[in-house]
Design a protein around this motif. Structure first.
Motif, PDB file in Angstrom:
ATOM      1  N   THR A 256       4.008   0.709   7.993  1.00 26.01           N
ATOM      2  CA  THR A 256       2.932   0.737   6.759  1.00 26.01           C
ATOM      3  C   THR A 256       2.904  -0.383   6.197  1.00 26.01           C
ATOM      4  O   THR A 256       3.378  -1.471   6.514  1.00 26.01           O
ATOM      5  N   THR A 257       1.245  -0.623   5.563  1.00 23.21           N
ATOM      6  CA  THR A 257       1.203  -1.764   5.253  1.00 23.21           C
ATOM      7  C   THR A 257       0.918  -1.738   3.713  1.00 23.21           C
ATOM      8  O   THR A 257       0.068  -2.423   2.844  1.00 23.21           O
ATOM      9  N   GLU A 258       0.925  -0.729   2.366  1.00 20.49           N
ATOM     10  CA  GLU A 258       1.658  -0.530   1.466  1.00 20.49           C
ATOM     11  C   GLU A 258       2.915  -1.771   0.673  1.00 20.49           C
ATOM     12  O   GLU A 258       3.733  -2.027   1.082  1.00 20.49           O
ATOM     13  N   VAL A 259       2.076  -2.442   0.127  1.00 21.43           N
ATOM     14  CA  VAL A 259       2.657  -3.255  -0.709  1.00 21.43           C
ATOM     15  C   VAL A 259       4.507  -2.611  -1.184  1.00 21.43           C
ATOM     16  O   VAL A 259       5.519  -3.151  -1.433  1.00 21.43           O
ATOM     17  N   GLN A 260       4.171  -1.851  -2.480  1.00 14.39           N
ATOM     18  CA  GLN A 260       5.941  -0.951  -2.583  1.00 14.39           C
ATOM     19  C   GLN A 260       6.310  -0.887  -1.275  1.00 14.39           C
ATOM     20  O   GLN A 260       7.838  -0.497  -1.875  1.00 14.39           O
ATOM     21  N   ASP A 261       6.050   0.046  -0.204  1.00 13.22           N
ATOM     22  CA  ASP A 261       6.778  -0.442   0.666  1.00 13.22           C
ATOM     23  C   ASP A 261       7.972  -0.700   1.182  1.00 13.22           C
ATOM     24  O   ASP A 261       8.320  -0.904   2.288  1.00 13.22           O
ATOM     25  N   LEU A 262       7.679  -2.196   1.002  1.00 17.73           N
ATOM     26  CA  LEU A 262       7.856  -3.251   1.885  1.00 17.73           C
ATOM     27  C   LEU A 262       9.190  -4.433   1.098  1.00 17.73           C
ATOM     28  O   LEU A 262       9.896  -4.886   1.615  1.00 17.73           O
ATOM     29  N   ASP A 263       9.119  -3.631   0.049  1.00 20.43           N
ATOM     30  CA  ASP A 263      10.771  -4.108  -0.808  1.00 20.43           C
ATOM     31  C   ASP A 263      11.865  -3.110  -0.338  1.00 20.43           C
ATOM     32  O   ASP A 263      12.104  -2.303   0.210  1.00 20.43           O
ATOM     33  N   VAL A 264      12.637  -3.976  -0.148  1.00 14.95           N
ATOM     34  CA  VAL A 264      13.859  -4.095   1.293  1.00 14.95           C
ATOM     35  C   VAL A 264      15.229  -3.258   0.081  1.00 14.95           C
ATOM     36  O   VAL A 264      15.869  -2.086   1.136  1.00 14.95           O
ATOM     37  N   HIS A 265      15.127  -3.450  -0.845  1.00 15.29           N
ATOM     38  CA  HIS A 265      16.534  -2.377  -0.803  1.00 15.29           C
ATOM     39  C   HIS A 265      15.499  -0.717  -1.387  1.00 15.29           C
ATOM     40  O   HIS A 265      16.973  -0.137  -1.621  1.00 15.29           O
TER      41      HIS A 265
ATOM     42  N   ILE B  21      -6.917  -4.473  10.114  1.00 15.50           N
ATOM     43  CA  ILE B  21      -7.140  -2.712   9.290  1.00 15.50           C
ATOM     44  C   ILE B  21      -7.606  -1.770  10.744  1.00 15.50           C
ATOM     45  O   ILE B  21      -6.617  -0.789  10.497  1.00 15.50           O
ATOM     46  N   MET B  22      -7.832  -1.686  11.599  1.00 17.16           N
ATOM     47  CA  MET B  22      -8.165  -0.975  12.455  1.00 17.16           C
ATOM     48  C   MET B  22      -6.650  -1.060  13.629  1.00 17.16           C
ATOM     49  O   MET B  22      -6.547  -0.106  13.193  1.00 17.16           O
ATOM     50  N   LEU B  23      -5.980  -2.015  13.747  1.00 13.54           N
ATOM     51  CA  LEU B  23      -4.905  -1.927  14.420  1.00 13.54           C
ATOM     52  C   LEU B  23      -3.311  -1.316  13.273  1.00 13.54           C
ATOM     53  O   LEU B  23      -2.796  -0.597  14.206  1.00 13.54           O
ATOM     54  N   THR B  24      -3.407  -1.375  12.123  1.00 14.08           N
ATOM     55  CA  THR B  24      -3.066  -1.044  11.375  1.00 14.08           C
ATOM     56  C   THR B  24      -3.521   0.588  10.562  1.00 14.08           C
ATOM     57  O   THR B  24      -4.433   1.260  12.139  1.00 14.08           O
TER      58      THR B  24
ATOM     59  N   HIS C  25      -5.985   2.662  10.317  1.00 12.54           N
ATOM     60  CA  HIS C  25      -7.277   2.496   9.181  1.00 12.54           C
ATOM     61  C   HIS C  25      -7.906   3.649   8.491  1.00 12.54           C
ATOM     62  O   HIS C  25      -8.431   3.768   8.127  1.00 12.54           O
ATOM     63  N   GLU C  26      -6.677   3.969   8.443  1.00  3.48           N
ATOM     64  CA  GLU C  26      -7.526   5.466   7.328  1.00  3.48           C
ATOM     65  C   GLU C  26      -6.936   5.255   5.563  1.00  3.48           C
ATOM     66  O   GLU C  26      -6.974   6.341   4.981  1.00  3.48           O
ATOM     67  N   ALA C  27      -6.292   4.758   5.877  1.00  2.17           N
ATOM     68  CA  ALA C  27      -5.239   4.162   4.212  1.00  2.17           C
ATOM     69  C   ALA C  27      -6.391   4.169   3.726  1.00  2.17           C
ATOM     70  O   ALA C  27      -7.935   3.512   3.938  1.00  2.17           O
ATOM     71  N   ALA C  28      -5.930   4.661   2.043  1.00  2.00           N
ATOM     72  CA  ALA C  28      -6.964   4.941   1.268  1.00  2.00           C
ATOM     73  C   ALA C  28      -6.268   5.123   0.049  1.00  2.00           C
ATOM     74  O   ALA C  28      -5.246   4.889  -0.243  1.00  2.00           O
ATOM     75  N   ASP C  29      -6.640   3.749  -1.122  1.00  2.00           N
ATOM     76  CA  ASP C  29      -6.231   3.727  -2.190  1.00  2.00           C
ATOM     77  C   ASP C  29      -6.360   5.206  -3.173  1.00  2.00           C
ATOM     78  O   ASP C  29      -7.094   5.542  -2.814  1.00  2.00           O
ATOM     79  N   PRO C  30      -5.164   5.478  -3.850  1.00  2.00           N
ATOM     80  CA  PRO C  30      -5.429   6.636  -4.646  1.00  2.00           C
ATOM     81  C   PRO C  30      -6.407   5.962  -5.723  1.00  2.00           C
ATOM     82  O   PRO C  30      -6.151   5.042  -6.380  1.00  2.00           O
ATOM     83  N   PRO C  31      -6.410   7.110  -5.952  1.00  2.00           N
ATOM     84  CA  PRO C  31      -7.836   7.368  -7.919  1.00  2.00           C
ATOM     85  C   PRO C  31      -7.238   6.141  -8.469  1.00  2.00           C
ATOM     86  O   PRO C  31      -5.864   5.896  -9.213  1.00  2.00           O
ATOM     87  N   HIS C  32      -7.942   5.258  -8.860  1.00  2.00           N
ATOM     88  CA  HIS C  32      -7.151   4.344 -10.140  1.00  2.00           C
ATOM     89  C   HIS C  32      -7.235   4.891 -10.928  1.00  2.00           C
ATOM     90  O   HIS C  32      -7.521   5.975 -12.181  1.00  2.00           O
TER      91      HIS C  32
ATOM     92  N   GLN D  63     -12.094   3.095  -2.667  1.00  2.00           N
ATOM     93  CA  GLN D  63     -10.879   4.257  -2.027  1.00  2.00           C
ATOM     94  C   GLN D  63     -10.687   3.261  -0.628  1.00  2.00           C
ATOM     95  O   GLN D  63      -9.473   3.213  -0.607  1.00  2.00           O
ATOM     96  N   ARG D  64     -11.674   3.365   0.193  1.00  2.00           N
ATOM     97  CA  ARG D  64     -10.920   3.131   1.854  1.00  2.00           C
ATOM     98  C   ARG D  64     -11.215   1.501   2.439  1.00  2.00           C
ATOM     99  O   ARG D  64     -12.030   0.646   1.516  1.00  2.00           O
TER     100      ARG D  64
END
Lengths: 107, 176
Positions: A96-105, B78-81, B83-90, B30-31
């Motif tokens: 994952t590269t999401e910030v909140q998933d990197l929390d160890v706890h 981004i391509m190595l991780t 790459h389809e990642a998208a932020d949810p709507p604000h 978003q993307r």
């Protein structure tokens, strides 16, 4: 040599300040770790604009501001390389590269 | 107010608009891959600002390092991780509201301070000492800033080796 044009200092500093605040907001709210790194680069760019602007001012205007900006660019390049390498290492373990998933706890 | 009408000022306002527009797009897309494209626009705009200010060498370095290398590096990451990642709507979560208030407050304070300070009038200062800009930067680097320059090269070596070691595939990762 293109020379310097008399662009008012206040406008340039205002551009830097607004860019810095946009970067700060992005770094605080974005969920993807890559975009947080990118937002930090945005803030460094805002600082660079200020350095180049101030290089024209002072009692004896000299080139030091531009040299400082070059050093900042170099350090930012090293920083982003190490940051993205860390990110790849984290992604390999956590998927994952999401910030909140990197929390160890929480994991 | 004749300086509002000359060509460099108009160019400055157009470039500033492009930079801030790209920065806002960076926040609103978003993307993730579109965000990387937007940051490339910001970097190119900053290079244009440097060249407009007479800092040709810094502008060229900005184009080569930021707009070239760093943007491509980010796209590779981004391509190595995923790459389809998208932020949810604000959404206006408490964290977003607090961050927005903090950023807007900081920006307001900075702009107020900038406005209330009387800056010396922008003059056609010759910072290059008669040389062309790259020559002047090189002279300053090797005469006044030799030790920092060498230290920065050391930092780059350490950063490069560290990045290679960190990103390398390791055996113990595969065992898990």
């Amino acid at each position: 040599m293109s020379g310097t044009f008399p662009i008012p200092t206040g406008s340039l500093l205002a551009l830097g300040a607004i860019l810095f605040c946009i970067g700060l907001y992005g770094a605080l709210t974005k969920r993807n770790l890559i975009i947080v790194l990118v937002s930090i680069e945005l803030m460094l760019n805002a600082a660079n604009i200020n350095l180049v602007t101030f290089s024209r001012l002072g009692v004896a205007p000299n080139i030091s501001g531009q040299v400082f900006a070059l050093f900042t660019i170099t350090v930012a390049a090293a920083e982003i390389a190490v940051g993205l390498a860390l990110l790849l290492a984290i992604f390999r373990v956590r998927r994952t590269t999401e910030v909140q998933d990197l929390d160890v706890h929480k994991h | 107010m004749q300086f509002f009408l000359n060509a460099p000022m108009i160019g400055f306002y157009i470039i500033s608009l492009c930079i801030l527009g790209c920065a806002v797009m960076l926040l609103s897309f978003q993307r993730v891959i579109y965000m990387a494209l937007a940051i490339g626009g910001v970097f190119i705009g900053c290079a244009a600002i440097y060249i407009l200010l007479g800092a040709d060498f810094v502008g060229a370095a900005q184009l080569l390092i930021y707009a070239g290398a760093i943007t491509i590096l980010i796209m590779f990451a981004i391509m190595l991780t995923n790459h389809e990642a998208a932020d949810p709507p604000h959404k206006w979560t408490p964290r977003n509201i607090l961050s927005a208030v903090g950023a807007v407050l900081l920006g307001a304070v900075l702009l107020l301070v900038i406005r209330s300070t009387t800056w010396p009038p922008a003059v056609d200062a010759d910072v290059n000492g008669g040389n062309s800009n790259p020559v002047a930067v090189g002279l300053a680097l090797f005469q006044n800033y030799t030790v920092p320059f060498e230290l920065v090269s050391l930092l780059l070596i350490v950063g490069m080796v560290g990045a290679v070691i960190l990103a390398r595939e390791r055996k113990e990762d595969e065992d898990e």
